[in-house]
Enzyme design. Structure first.
Site, PDB file in Angstrom:
ATOM      1  N   GLN A 234       3.758  -6.718  -6.462  1.00 39.64           N
ATOM      2  CA  GLN A 234       2.380  -6.638  -6.951  1.00 39.64           C
ATOM      3  C   GLN A 234       2.315  -5.409  -7.844  1.00 39.64           C
ATOM      4  O   GLN A 234       2.193  -4.278  -7.378  1.00 39.64           O
ATOM      5  CB  GLN A 234       1.383  -6.529  -5.793  1.00 39.64           C
ATOM      6  CG  GLN A 234      -0.076  -6.550  -6.244  1.00 39.64           C
ATOM      7  CD  GLN A 234      -1.049  -6.319  -5.099  1.00 39.64           C
ATOM      8  OE1 GLN A 234      -0.695  -5.737  -4.079  1.00 39.64           O
ATOM      9  NE2 GLN A 234      -2.295  -6.762  -5.271  1.00 39.64           N
TER      10      GLN A 234
ATOM     11  N   GLY B 184       0.801  -1.222   0.000  1.00 42.06           N
ATOM     12  CA  GLY B 184       0.000   0.000   0.000  1.00 42.06           C
ATOM     13  C   GLY B 184       0.831   1.269   0.000  1.00 42.06           C
ATOM     14  O   GLY B 184       1.978   1.293   0.465  1.00 42.06           O
TER      15      GLY B 184
ATOM     16  N   ARG C  91      31.803  10.236  19.401  1.00 44.74           N
ATOM     17  CA  ARG C  91      31.400   9.987  18.026  1.00 44.74           C
ATOM     18  C   ARG C  91      31.821   8.575  17.602  1.00 44.74           C
ATOM     19  O   ARG C  91      32.548   7.884  18.318  1.00 44.74           O
ATOM     20  CB  ARG C  91      31.986  11.064  17.117  1.00 44.74           C
ATOM     21  CG  ARG C  91      31.379  12.440  17.371  1.00 44.74           C
ATOM     22  CD  ARG C  91      32.152  13.550  16.684  1.00 44.74           C
ATOM     23  NE  ARG C  91      32.289  13.333  15.251  1.00 44.74           N
ATOM     24  CZ  ARG C  91      33.125  14.015  14.471  1.00 44.74           C
ATOM     25  NH1 ARG C  91      33.910  14.953  15.002  1.00 44.74           N
ATOM     26  NH2 ARG C  91      33.195  13.773  13.185  1.00 44.74           N
TER      27      ARG C  91
ATOM     28  N   ASN D 231      43.965  16.680  13.594  1.00 42.30           N
ATOM     29  CA  ASN D 231      44.012  15.491  12.740  1.00 42.30           C
ATOM     30  C   ASN D 231      43.753  15.753  11.267  1.00 42.30           C
ATOM     31  O   ASN D 231      43.906  14.842  10.450  1.00 42.30           O
ATOM     32  CB  ASN D 231      42.994  14.464  13.236  1.00 42.30           C
ATOM     33  CG  ASN D 231      41.576  15.017  13.253  1.00 42.30           C
ATOM     34  OD1 ASN D 231      41.366  16.221  13.336  1.00 42.30           O
ATOM     35  ND2 ASN D 231      40.595  14.139  13.181  1.00 42.30           N
ATOM     36  N   TYR D 232      43.371  16.967  10.899  1.00 44.56           N
ATOM     37  CA  TYR D 232      42.931  17.229   9.522  1.00 44.56           C
ATOM     38  C   TYR D 232      43.764  18.339   8.918  1.00 44.56           C
ATOM     39  O   TYR D 232      43.869  19.430   9.482  1.00 44.56           O
ATOM     40  CB  TYR D 232      41.450  17.616   9.533  1.00 44.56           C
ATOM     41  CG  TYR D 232      40.823  17.788   8.175  1.00 44.56           C
ATOM     42  CD1 TYR D 232      40.977  16.831   7.181  1.00 44.56           C
ATOM     43  CD2 TYR D 232      40.053  18.913   7.888  1.00 44.56           C
ATOM     44  CE1 TYR D 232      40.384  16.980   5.944  1.00 44.56           C
ATOM     45  CE2 TYR D 232      39.445  19.071   6.657  1.00 44.56           C
ATOM     46  CZ  TYR D 232      39.618  18.104   5.683  1.00 44.56           C
ATOM     47  OH  TYR D 232      39.026  18.261   4.455  1.00 44.56           O
TER      48      TYR D 232
ATOM     49  N   LYS E   6       4.811   3.616   3.759  1.00 38.19           N
ATOM     50  CA  LYS E   6       4.286   3.622   5.126  1.00 38.19           C
ATOM     51  C   LYS E   6       4.971   2.594   6.009  1.00 38.19           C
ATOM     52  O   LYS E   6       5.304   2.881   7.172  1.00 38.19           O
ATOM     53  CB  LYS E   6       2.778   3.367   5.097  1.00 38.19           C
ATOM     54  CG  LYS E   6       2.156   3.300   6.482  1.00 38.19           C
ATOM     55  CD  LYS E   6       0.644   3.181   6.434  1.00 38.19           C
ATOM     56  CE  LYS E   6       0.183   1.844   5.911  1.00 38.19           C
ATOM     57  NZ  LYS E   6      -1.282   1.681   6.039  1.00 38.19           N
TER      58      LYS E   6
ATOM     59  N   ASN F  78      47.267  10.709  30.581  1.00 36.07           N
ATOM     60  CA  ASN F  78      46.401  11.822  30.955  1.00 36.07           C
ATOM     61  C   ASN F  78      46.513  12.919  29.903  1.00 36.07           C
ATOM     62  O   ASN F  78      47.614  13.360  29.566  1.00 36.07           O
ATOM     63  CB  ASN F  78      46.802  12.381  32.326  1.00 36.07           C
ATOM     64  CG  ASN F  78      45.749  13.330  32.871  1.00 36.07           C
ATOM     65  OD1 ASN F  78      44.828  12.920  33.557  1.00 36.07           O
ATOM     66  ND2 ASN F  78      45.901  14.609  32.566  1.00 36.07           N
TER      67      ASN F  78
ATOM     68  N   HIS G 218      38.640  17.046  30.567  1.00 38.20           N
ATOM     69  CA  HIS G 218      37.756  18.151  30.191  1.00 38.20           C
ATOM     70  C   HIS G 218      38.325  18.963  29.034  1.00 38.20           C
ATOM     71  O   HIS G 218      39.522  19.014  28.795  1.00 38.20           O
ATOM     72  CB  HIS G 218      37.494  19.095  31.376  1.00 38.20           C
ATOM     73  CG  HIS G 218      38.685  19.296  32.260  1.00 38.20           C
ATOM     74  ND1 HIS G 218      38.590  19.445  33.616  1.00 38.20           N
ATOM     75  CD2 HIS G 218      40.004  19.347  31.976  1.00 38.20           C
ATOM     76  CE1 HIS G 218      39.802  19.582  34.137  1.00 38.20           C
ATOM     77  NE2 HIS G 218      40.663  19.530  33.160  1.00 38.20           N
TER      78      HIS G 218
ATOM     79  N   ASN H 146      -2.082   4.243  10.065  1.00 40.10           N
ATOM     80  CA  ASN H 146      -2.452   4.853   8.792  1.00 40.10           C
ATOM     81  C   ASN H 146      -2.005   6.297   8.654  1.00 40.10           C
ATOM     82  O   ASN H 146      -1.989   6.833   7.551  1.00 40.10           O
ATOM     83  CB  ASN H 146      -3.972   4.770   8.599  1.00 40.10           C
ATOM     84  CG  ASN H 146      -4.449   3.336   8.462  1.00 40.10           C
ATOM     85  OD1 ASN H 146      -4.015   2.622   7.569  1.00 40.10           O
ATOM     86  ND2 ASN H 146      -5.320   2.912   9.362  1.00 40.10           N
TER      87      ASN H 146
END
Length: 536
Positions: free
Chosen positions: A79, A15, A341, A394-395, A26, A385, A371, A236
């Site tokens: 179908q 449907g 992440r 890193n980029y 749906k 630590n 922190h 529905n």
């Protein structure tokens, strides 16, 4: 479920679901971490079906992709034209291959996520016990408006299913309705399907007409009333989607509590269907556990946590944290206000503290990032630590690079680790250092920036300011003006541009910080290195 009769399952999911007002099919809308179709497949799993088919139509590519990923054993059957539920079952039977006449075929709507395995198992058990050609799952509700009615004879046998629009006054008073869930004997079902016509207002083949054909042929038709009518409710629109989500949430949370988890406030706790919780865990308010999150015994989660596909070890504490595809070791402490992440792994008894973000970071046992730090694309050994405001750089604008930190390392506060770089076991870095080259084991890496003291500068350059008054109160006497021959080393007079800059109402004091490491250990200093300690 154990049965002497093979079972095949057909789920109707072709449907369009126009009332959802969505480009997504749906049956692919989600509640409790699963699509509607996934919930139905999960409930049907208790039947141990030899073959399962899902009839697809609208959004067939999306539904087929979901099945390939989450239920590859299920056969998607297309179908092409929506010729009704009877036609859909006929198409599915052709795709499932040859069935013995006594095999059982269970037909389910794909938008009934509240159906339980227990209900389906009981339906099939009754179907077999009574040797019925068909068994209808029915429900008794207060307001049956809009539903097909189950009509029984004086002995309680099902005589017909009458659609609401075709019901006469007497039939309209019946409160027992058809839920659209059936168990059929394969042989009688195939015979009846071959006799269906589209001679009706909709021009469709109705599966409900099969019941009438079976009764007319003298075949026994039974009905089982579902214990909880809410199970059979379809979705529905989005209002019904949310309502079904609330029911599932309540079920899941109640099951967790009965299995030994303390849920402090069930009203503000959301646990997806695939989450696993060991006994003696505690879930505090405003916590969301998604996907395949696993929480081990004795762990405390929350308040205000969102964990997705995350593993939490025994006895760990996670507070006000967001984590996705992360691993938190036994006895570790995370939060508050941490973001783990994907690819984060925190070892046993480790710590990720306030305002720390990690990504693709493997942190060893008892390693701490207390922190204000970013740790990305990194491997850190044990018992190390990472000082406050440290950044793993890193980029480079094109590619990500890895930083490797050994065990028992002390990274001083405000260190920039410019990847790719390695810091060996037992090494230290000085506070405020920019580390671009590898640091050998046991070495101290310091990037010096010579500190210059200009006596009396505030009194001469900020006369009348709060700082100047504080200096005067401390007994500081201002030397002569800038440019005074007695002070040839003083700074020159400000340029016109400098003079145009407003003098702030208050200037903070200049901190006299050591150039040697602040380790973040909270110690007053390290033996032989004055000022080497820092806050954690």
């Amino acid at each position: 479920m154990t049965s002497s009769r093979p079972v095949a399952v057909i789920i109707l999911a072709a449907g369009e679901g126009k009332r959802m007002r969505s480009t997504r099919p749906k049956v692919l809308h989600h509640i409790a971490g699963r699509s509607l179709l996934h919930h139905v497949l999960s409930a049907a799993g208790a039947l141990a079906a030899a073959r399962t088919a899902v009839v697809v139509g609208h959004g067939r590519e999306q539904v087929a992709a979901m099945l390939a990923e989450q239920a590859p054993e299920v056969v998607p059957v297309v179908q092409d034209r929506q010729h009704g539920t009877g036609h859909a079952v006929r198409v599915a039977l052709a795709a499932l291959g040859e069935l013995a006449p006594g095999d059982t075929v269970v037909v389910l709507p794909g938008d009934t996520p509240l159906l339980t395995s227990a209900t389906l198992t009981a339906l099939v058990a009754q179907h077999h016990a009574r040797a019925a050609a068909a068994t209808v799952l029915s429900a008794v509700i207060d307001d049956a408006t809009g539903y097909g009615r189950v009509v029984r004879d004086g002995d309680g046998a099902v005589r017909a299913i009458v659609e609401h629009r075709d019901a006469d006054a007497a039939t309209a008073t019946i409160r027992e309705i058809n839920t659209g869930v059936y168990a059929f004997a394969a042989g009688p079902l195939q015979t009846a399907l071959a006799r269906l016509t589209r001679d009706n207002a909709q021009g469709e083949e109705y599966l409900t007409d099969v019941v009438g054909l079976l009764v007319a042929a003298g075949q026994p038709v039974a009905a089982r009333v579902v214990d909880d009518p809410g199970e059979a409710g379809g979705v529905n629109d989005r209002v019904q989607l949310a309502a079904a989500g609330r029911v599932l949430r309540d079920r899941i949370v109640e099951a967790a509590m009965r299995a030994g988890t303390t849920v402090v406030d069930p009203r503000t706790t959301w646990i997806d269907a695939d989450v696993t919780l060991e006994p003696d865990t505690t879930i505090a308010p405003n916590t969301f556990l998604h996907g395949r999150t696993h929480v081990a015994r004795g762990a405390v989660i929350g308040p205000e946590c969102t964990l997705t596909d995350t593993t939490v070890g025994a006895g760990a504490t996670v507070l006000r944290t967001t984590a996705e595809r992360a691993e938190i070791g036994a006895g570790a402490v995370v939060g508050p206000y941490s973001h783990l992440r994907p690819g984060t792994r925190l070892g046993r008894e480790g710590k990720i503290g306030s305002f720390v973000e990690t990504k693709s970071a493997d942190l060893g046992n008892q390693t701490k990032v207390p922190h204000l730090a970013y740790v990305g694309d990194a491997v850190v050994g044990e018992r190390s630590n990472i000082g406050c405001t440290t950044v793993f750089v890193n980029y480079d604008g094109v590619a990500k690079h890895r930083t490797v930190i050994g065990s028992d390392v002390r990274i001083g506060s405000d260190t920039m680790l410019v990847a790719p770089v390695t810091v060996g076991d037992g090494a230290y870095t000085g506070a405020g250092s920019v580390i671009r080259e590898d640091v050998p084991p046991g070495a101290l890496a310091v990037r010096e920036g010579r500190q210059r003291i200009i006596e009396g500068w505030v009194s001469r350059r900020r006369p009348g300011s709060p700082a100047a008054r504080a200096a005067a109160a401390a007994g500081v006497q201002a030397p002569g003006s800038v440019g005074d021959p007695e002070h040839p080393d003083e700074m020159p007079q400000p340029s016109a541009a400098e003079a145009a800059v407003p003098i702030p109402a208050h200037q903070g004091d200049v901190a006299h910080r050591s150039e040697l490491p602040h380790t973040g250990e909270g110690e007053a200093g390290i033996a032989g290195i004055p000022g080497a300690g820092s806050r954690t």
